[in-house]
Design a protein around this motif. Structure first.
Motif, mmCIF file in Angstrom:
data_model
loop_
_atom_site.group_PDB
_atom_site.id
_atom_site.type_symbol
_atom_site.label_atom_id
_atom_site.label_comp_id
_atom_site.label_asym_id
_atom_site.label_seq_id
_atom_site.Cartn_x
_atom_site.Cartn_y
_atom_site.Cartn_z
ATOM 1 N N ILE A 2 6.070 -8.857 14.525
ATOM 2 C CA ILE A 2 6.244 -8.232 15.839
ATOM 3 C C ILE A 2 4.947 -7.564 16.281
ATOM 4 C CG2 ILE A 2 7.472 -6.408 17.063
ATOM 5 C CD1 ILE A 2 9.845 -7.040 15.210
ATOM 6 N N LEU A 15 9.261 -5.550 6.283
ATOM 7 C CA LEU A 15 7.814 -5.374 6.409
ATOM 8 C C LEU A 15 7.178 -6.608 7.062
ATOM 9 C CD1 LEU A 15 5.718 -3.958 3.509
ATOM 10 C CD2 LEU A 15 4.857 -5.806 4.882
ATOM 11 N N LEU A 16 7.559 -7.786 6.572
ATOM 12 C CA LEU A 16 6.951 -9.004 7.113
ATOM 13 C C LEU A 16 7.360 -9.232 8.569
ATOM 14 C CD1 LEU A 16 7.253 -11.462 4.127
ATOM 15 C CD2 LEU A 16 5.253 -10.234 4.946
ATOM 16 N N ALA A 17 8.648 -9.053 8.844
ATOM 17 C CA ALA A 17 9.114 -9.328 10.203
ATOM 18 C C ALA A 17 8.463 -8.374 11.198
ATOM 19 C CB ALA A 17 10.629 -9.205 10.262
ATOM 20 N N MET A 65 5.892 -2.086 10.354
ATOM 21 C CA MET A 65 4.460 -2.366 10.468
ATOM 22 C C MET A 65 4.022 -2.424 11.927
ATOM 23 S SD MET A 65 3.331 -2.494 7.438
ATOM 24 C CE MET A 65 1.803 -3.381 7.265
ATOM 25 N N PHE A 104 5.707 -6.922 10.860
ATOM 26 C CA PHE A 104 4.290 -7.257 11.027
ATOM 27 C C PHE A 104 4.132 -8.379 12.052
ATOM 28 C CE2 PHE A 104 0.254 -9.212 10.124
ATOM 29 C CZ PHE A 104 -0.533 -8.090 10.119
ATOM 30 N N ILE A 109 10.556 -0.083 6.972
ATOM 31 C CA ILE A 109 9.110 -0.234 6.975
ATOM 32 C C ILE A 109 8.736 -0.870 8.293
ATOM 33 C CG2 ILE A 109 7.174 -1.134 5.668
ATOM 34 C CD1 ILE A 109 9.245 0.407 4.084
#
Lengths: 542, 366, 279
Positions: free
Chosen positions: A350, A344-346, A282, A348, A280
């Motif tokens: 970036i 997903l969080l990481a 983002m 995002f 994922i």
């Protein structure tokens, strides 16, 4: 009624004298264009409307090379004269401090607005100008120009033009131009009272998409007294309207396809990273943004070759975004395989860093990227339907990228390895595929394609730090809607979402259409969580 | 019985609520009783800022409930927060009455500006506080119910669910930007005057709102802890760790998810409703997807599935945000982005998990 | 349903809407002594037939061993019985009255079918005690779960089970810290807590020592009678031990029943020998 003042008579005599002198000296005049221009100028400045008209006719008859230019300036209201100097000036912006240019091309700055006065026209003169323009066009060498000239004449058909057109018809070689002349004559015939002539005219107008044909028919329907002719005209009119509607749909479809192509371009890189690798990302939108900024920088680097900058930007954006992508994969994502939510969080995070980096390096403001000339313009298919070139290029570009990607995945060694790793990582490693390298390259490929999408988007929208955000959700929607891991699904999903969006737009408005599309996809995923073209089998059910 | 029992095995919660209690008592005292010249004086501005943080902490608790305990990574909780905020904003708009710029007793200014003749049906009733109070919970709750009912029933989970929750809040943002929606478009709702007859400019009102936020946070925390102490809480963890196994044991996973999701959405709505009168504005920006993702980061920083971690994370990050955006605006997004990356890579259990680990190590050495 | 029939239903006051019918599974009826009927079931994935016209009957109280080489469709069969996979055709009934194909996993589990997975899946963050508590047969709607308190009867049942599986020392330990064998036991314990009528046990002894295997066999045999037990296993010794001389063994091959009968008979079936030993 006619009350001539002394001055008028005097003027009249003077212009006669001038005309006579022109006639006498015409061979000389033709040779000396600047002199005849000078004299026409004087009449345009001092003469009354009739004199001005005659002067223009003269100009045309002598086939002065600047005729059409001057006519155009007149109809665009850009021709002025200096009150004291008695000289014509071209003024595009009539304001203090702006530039006035005389016919020889010498420029001067307007110091007092009052010094300059517009060369005025009346309706009759406008008619004359249009006629001269049309006649000039009718005799042009290029058949397309001639057709356009006839089309111009449709707006205002006078007995004069009818004669001109009839004369032209017999010597005209191009079938299309003759057809157009027929339509013009038919519109004229609709004003007659001869039933046979009228019936023929109506028949002639059948299927004609010109605005003028339609309005002439409409006027005819509402004024005619013959019920039979009225019915005939109504049928023809209905046919035309159906055709117009059909082309309307075609245009919507075309707009939809081009919007869909944008969606496909934005989503297809994601289809690789998300679909094939299951990552994922983002920051995908920001990779698009980097591609767009690459285009901008390339244009800065080669200001003299804007036309070709795009062609340079495509590989450049691919490389830049691809490298950034590989950096992200090696630096962060590879530690998070198998933990999609953390990925997903990481990523995002970036994306936030990349956005701010662009803001700091360039500026928070939008940058505009120039569109090369060969990309603007349109192809006129008929009066109610034309293809904008930029949209056409986007569609073509999208298809090329799609096919290229398909070939890379299906035909190259890298593609084979990518598919092997995505299907069974352990087995692929056992067979000697360096899965780390394949992961990095796959991610680089997906990111590079995002960069290419950025080049395309830079031609459509402003290039700014937030542009990635605008596309990330759309991209995910396209990929999820199409079915994860399926490039064809992405293509079909993107194009159909684009078309559906444009179909909804006229009655829902652009924003609401988009909201409706989002709601549709949210509901669709409930019904078919694996998208339009799901990957089936036991592995997919796990 | 009750309260102490709920916190029996929750040392983090005891400490957190204890500190909260002290602050809730101390801050108003320091604001009201200590003269402004004294360095111990807490200005009203700070009180309101702290109140705002507390509502955001409640929001983080709501997110931790679904993400920490149920494994639903929601990227749309900002939407429930904003809806609660809008419900409160609508009440506050109606309270303005004829004191608006256009002086229309019935219509809010933006409607007069848009030439609307009468109040739309969905604005009816918002002049009553009880009605607004119900809507603050009902609207987010109903949206969460409908959304969750559809999503959980068809077993949309993991990343897919995250993406569609994000699409939901994005769609709402676009919709609320439209003037035709009747929520003030771009500008949202603002220029509030008073709440239940108390002027929002008054220090006393602001302090009351701060205290209410603290109470709401404590109550929300206790409710969540109570749920998690029950067997339902253990079912949640079971669902998070192995959804299909829970199904084969006869649990209706979709129902469990649905109800927790709805409760969480309602808590978010309450947080939004307390947030709006303290910041004085609500606009469609609150729906923007980045806000929702930020909430998740608060929870991640504090530590998932601890509840008090969510509170700590929310307070830490929001304090940092206030500090950075004022002092070093350029740095803030770098910092936030860096936190996203570093927490996921290095601190998967967040700050609280890190502290626990340090303590365990100490105990092992001792 | 067309609009017209829908309208007729609205007008018809006698009409009972499906959502008004209480969602209670009909009571289990095993008056014909058969607990599970699988008839003519086929399922395919991407053209690969995992199950091909499978017919299988399990009697009430029976202990049935199912063996078969890899890919014979054992796990898929269990998936179908427990509602995870829908077959392309065929029927599956639990007793005479309960149609398994019309139900989803929780409903099937509540109707009385328990399943133990090949890979032990216990809830690693919950303690052994909590794992058993969750598995315990009890009301499963959200409100009841929220309000659930252990009564004395349930507590003693929990204690009994935890002793039976030998984990009383580890009751408070998170299940994730148990050894592999202990997890297998915990899972069997969880299955027992569910009080199922039919137990589906997928490779119960994988990773167990010989003593543990014997104990497991003993336990499974003791369960038969009160419950029906279906054991899927690779380990021939274990199956021989379990089936003894009087129990039925079914051999699956390529998604259908290859041979069925006493262990001694099955072992001599030339078809079975061919599949297992090859040619």
């Amino acid at each position: 009624m006619m009350t001539f003042s002394i001055r008028h008579i005097f003027r009249y005599l003077l212009s006669c004298l001038f005309l006579v002198s022109v006639l006498i000296s015409s061979p000389v005049m033709a040779a000396d264009d600047s002199q005849s221009l000078q004299e026409v100028s004087q009449l345009l400045i001092d003469g009354d409307f009739d004199e001005k008209s005659r002067a223009l006719s003269r100009l045309a008859e002598t086939s002065h090379p600047r005729t059409s230019e001057i006519l155009q300036l007149l109809s665009d209201s850009q021709l002025y004269y200096h009150k004291k100097e008695k000289q014509l000036y071209i003024i595009t912006e009539y304001d203090k401090g702006k530039v006035a240019k005389d016919l020889a091309g010498n420029e001067q700055v307007i110091t007092k607005k009052r010094d300059y006065k517009k060369v005025t026209l009346n309706n009759k003169m406008r008619g004359v100008i249009n006629r001269i323009k049309a006649e000039l066009g009718l005799n042009a060498d290029n058949p397309q120009q001639r057709e356009a000239a006839v089309r111009d004449l449709l707006k205002d058909i006078t007995p004069d033009t009818v004669t001109t057109l009839k004369a032209r018809f017999f010597i005209e070689e191009s079938k299309k131009v003759r057809e157009m002349i027929n339509i013009a004559l038919a519109i004229n015939d609709l004003k007659s009272s001869d039933d046979v002539l009228l019936s023929n005219a109506i028949e002639q107008l059948d299927g004609s998409l010109e605005q003028e044909s339609r309005s002439a028919l409409m006027t005819f329907v509402s004024t005619t007294e013959s019920p039979q002719l009225k019915k005939q005209a109504q049928i023809v009119l209905k046919g035309i309207e159906d055709k117009v509607q059909y082309y309307g749909w075609l245009e919507t479809f075309y707009f939809g396809l081009s919007l869909g192509s944008v969606l496909v371009l934005a989503g297809i890189g994601l289809a690789i990273t998300f679909g094939v690798m299951g990552v994922i990302n983002m920051a995908h939108g920001e990779l698009i943004m980097i591609g767009a900024y690459t285009t901008y920088v390339i244009q800065l680097l080669m200001p003299d070759h804007i036309e070709w900058s795009i062609l340079v930007a495509i590989p450049a954006a691919f490389v830049v975004s691809g490298l950034v992508g590989i950096g992200i994969e090696r630096g962060v994502i590879r530690f998070l395989y198998g933990r999609p939510l953390e990925t997903l969080l990481a990523t995002f995070g970036i994306s936030l860093i990349l956005q701010q980096a662009v803001r700091s390096v360039f500026s928070p403001l939008n940058r505009s990227v120039e569109t090369p000339d060969w990309m603007s313009g349109l192809i006129q298919i008929n009066p109610v339907f034309s293809l904008t070139l930029s949209r056409l290029y986007i569609i073509l570009f999208c298809l090329i990228v799609f096919v290229a990607l398909l070939l890379v995945l299906k035909k190259t060694a890298l593609g084979l390895q990518v598919r092997a790793v995505s299907q069974n990582r352990a087995m692929a490693r056992a067979m000697g595929i360096r899965s780390n390298r394949v992961d990095a390259l796959t991610f680089g490929l997906g990111s590079g394609v995002a960069g290419i999408a950025g080049v395309a988007l830079s031609q459509l929208t402003n290039v700014g730090p937030n542009m990635g955000q605008a596309y990330i959700i759309d991209s995910f929607m396209v990929v999820v809607f199409g079915g994860v891991g399926n490039l064809w699904g992405t293509l079909v999903a993107g194009l159909s979402l684009g078309v559906a969006n444009k179909v909804l737009e006229p009655w829902a408005g652009a924003v609401l259409a988009k909201v409706l599309m989002l709601i549709f996809i949210i509901l669709f995923i409930q019904k078919r969580p694996r998208g339009l073209f799901p990957q089936r089998g036991r592995a997919a059910e796990g | 019985m009750g309260l102490l029992n709920i916190l029996k095995n929750d040392r983090g919660g005891q400490i957190m609520l204890g500190v909260l209690l002290v602050i809730t008592i101390l801050v108003p005292l320091l604001n009201l009783l200590v003269p402004e010249s004294n360095p111990l004086h807490v200005p009203t501005y700070t009180v309101t800022l702290m109140g705002k943080y507390l509502t955001l902490a409640l929001l983080a608790v709501a997110v931790d409930l679904v993400w920490g305990y149920l494994g639903i990574l929601t990227l749309g909780h900002g939407a429930f927060f904003a809806l609660g905020g809008y419900a409160m904003g609508m009440y506050l708009m109606r309270q303005i009455g004829d004191r608006g710029v256009y002086g229309n007793p019935e219509l809010p200014d933006f409607m007069v500006f848009l030439n609307w003749q009468e109040l739309p049906w969905f604005w009816q009733g918002f002049d009553q506080f009880w009605f607004a109070a119900i809507m603050i919970m009902l609207v987010p709750g109903v949206l969460a119910f409908v959304f969750g009912w559809l999503a959980f029933r068809s077993r949309v989970s993991g990343v897919y669910l995250s993406i569609i929750t994000q699409a939901m809040t994005y769609a709402l943002m676009l919709a609320f930007y439209r003037n035709e929606m009747g929520f003030g478009g771009n500008n949202g709702l603002t220029d509030f005057k008073d709440l239940l007859g108390f002027s929002l400019q008054e220090d006393s009102t602001r302090i009351t709102l701060f205290v209410l936020s603290a109470v709401a946070l404590a109550a929300g925390y206790l409710l969540c802890r109570h749920i998690m102490n029950s067997r339902l809480g253990r079912v949640c963890i079971a669902v998070r760790d192995s959804e299909s196994r829970a199904r084969f044991m006869g649990y209706r996973v979709e129902n469990v998810k649905l109800w927790i999701f709805v409760i969480s959405a309602m808590l978010a709505g309450i947080a939004g409703a307390l947030y709006v009168p303290q910041v004085g504005i609500i606009n469609p920006n609150e729906f923007s997807p980045i806000n929702s993702i930020e909430i998740v980061v608060w929870v991640a920083v504090g530590g998932r599935a601890t509840l008090y971690g969510a509170v700590i994370g929310a307070l830490l990050i929001n304090y940092a945000k206030t500090y950075f955006t004022a002092e070093l605006p350029e740095i803030w997004l770098f910092a936030l982005g860096g936190i996203f990356v570093l927490v996921t890579l290095l601190l998967p259990k967040g700050v609280t998990g890190f502290i626990d680990k340090l303590q365990q190590r100490k105990e092992a050495q001792a | 349903m067309s609009i017209i029939t829908a309208l007729e239903h609205v007008v018809d006051r006698e009409h009972v809407y499906p959502f008004l019918v209480p969602k209670q599974a009909p009571t289990l009826d095993v008056s014909h002594k058969v607990l599970l009927y699988l008839e003519g079931i086929s399922v395919s994935f991407d053209g690969f037939k995992a199950i091909n016209d499978l017919n299988l009957y399990i009697n009430d109280g029976e202990l049935r061993c199912i063996i078969g080489p890899n890919g014979a469709g054992k796990t898929t069969m269990m998936d179908i019985i427990t509602g995870k996979t829908r077959p392309d055709c065929g029927s599956a009934w639990f007793g005479q009255t309960i149609d398994l194909l019309a139900m989803d996993e929780p409903a099937i589990a509540q109707a009385g079918i328990g399943r133990k997975f090949q890979k032990p899946t216990v809830f690693e963050e919950l303690s052994v005690w909590e794992n058993l508590e969750l598995a315990m047969a009890d009301d499963r709607d959200v409100w009841s779960i929220f309000n659930a308190r252990l009564n004395s009867e349930q507590s003693s049942m929990l204690l009994e089970t935890i002793e039976l599986i030998g984990l009383q020392e580890n009751a408070k330990m998170p299940a994730g810290r148990l050894s592999h064998g202990q997890k297998q036991w915990l899972e069997i314990g969880m299955l027992l807590m569910q009080k199922p009528r039919l137990l589906l046990v997928d490779e119960p002894v994988a990773g167990m020592t010989h003593q543990e295997m014997d104990r497991t066999a003993e336990l499974l045999i003791s369960l038969a009678g009160r419950h029906s037990v279906v054991v899927v296993e690779h380990d021939m010794d274990f199956v021989r031990n379990l089936a003894g001389d009087d129990r039925t063994v079914t051999v699956l091959h390529q998604g259908s029943v290859l041979s069925e009968g006493r262990m001694s008979k099955v072992q001599q079936d030339p078809k079975v020998v061919e599949v297992y030993l090859g040619e």
